[in-house]
Design a protein around this motif. Structure first.
Motif, short mmCIF file in Angstrom:
data_model
loop_
_atom_site.label_atom_id
_atom_site.label_comp_id
_atom_site.label_asym_id
_atom_site.label_seq_id
_atom_site.Cartn_x
_atom_site.Cartn_y
_atom_site.Cartn_z
N GLN A 1 -8.49 -7.15 3.59
CA GLN A 1 -9.54 -6.67 2.70
C GLN A 1 -9.01 -5.74 1.61
O GLN A 1 -9.64 -5.59 0.57
CB GLN A 1 -10.62 -5.95 3.51
N GLU A 2 -7.87 -5.15 1.82
CA GLU A 2 -7.32 -4.21 0.85
C GLU A 2 -6.57 -4.90 -0.29
O GLU A 2 -6.25 -4.27 -1.30
CB GLU A 2 -6.40 -3.22 1.55
N ARG B 1 0.84 -1.20 0.00
CA ARG B 1 0.00 0.00 0.00
C ARG B 1 0.88 1.26 0.00
O ARG B 1 0.62 2.20 -0.74
CB ARG B 1 -0.94 0.01 1.20
N ASP C 1 -8.01 -4.44 -3.84
CA ASP C 1 -7.84 -3.08 -4.36
C ASP C 1 -6.43 -2.85 -4.86
O ASP C 1 -6.22 -2.20 -5.90
CB ASP C 1 -8.18 -2.05 -3.28
#
Length: 136
Positions: free
Chosen positions: A106-107, A13, A110
């Motif tokens: 959960q990321e 991220r 993405d």
């Protein structure tokens, strides 16, 4: 999922955010702006690059890589000092509960989608590089 995998997702991220900010810096190179704003933007790039190193170091420590190996890779001379810098964070990450770990997972989708949109020919040819971490 493990704290190591969450640290790797967090590093991904930070790398995504660094890439996006770097692309914006290139795109605005000719835009008239105050010198302070250019310096603030450059400082933010450095902060994100440091975050990538920090989260990657945490992930490697959580996976059991020796501090000596990490110190050498980071061009650091004292493994004990490096360990001291990360020890508190390492303990916090190692103690994360399953709820926090699941929330971090959960990321992954993405980040995979972001990679797919920005993938270039020289990049690794994988479709789900972050989700693949969850299958380890």
């Amino acid at each position: 999922m493990t704290p190591e995998i969450l640290a790797r997702i967090t590093a991904a991220r930070a790398a995504r955010d660094l890439s996006d900010l770097a692309r914006q810096a290139v795109g605005s190179a000719a835009t008239p702006t105050r010198p302070e704003d250019r310096l603030i933007a450059a400082r933010r790039l450095r902060q994100l690059a440091n975050a990538v190193v920090d989260y990657t170091t945490l992930a490697e420590a959580l996976s059991g890589v020796s501090w000596e190996t990490m110190a050498a890779a980071l061009n650091r001379h004292d493994a004990a000092t490096l360990q001291g810098e990360y020890e508190e964070s390492l303990e916090e990450w190692a103690a994360l509960g399953q709820a926090a770990l699941a929330e971090g997972a959960q990321e992954a989708g993405d980040l995979d989608a972001w990679y797919g949109r920005h993938h270039e020919d020289a990049d690794p040819a994988v479709e789900t590089p972050v989700t693949d971490l969850l299958n380890r």
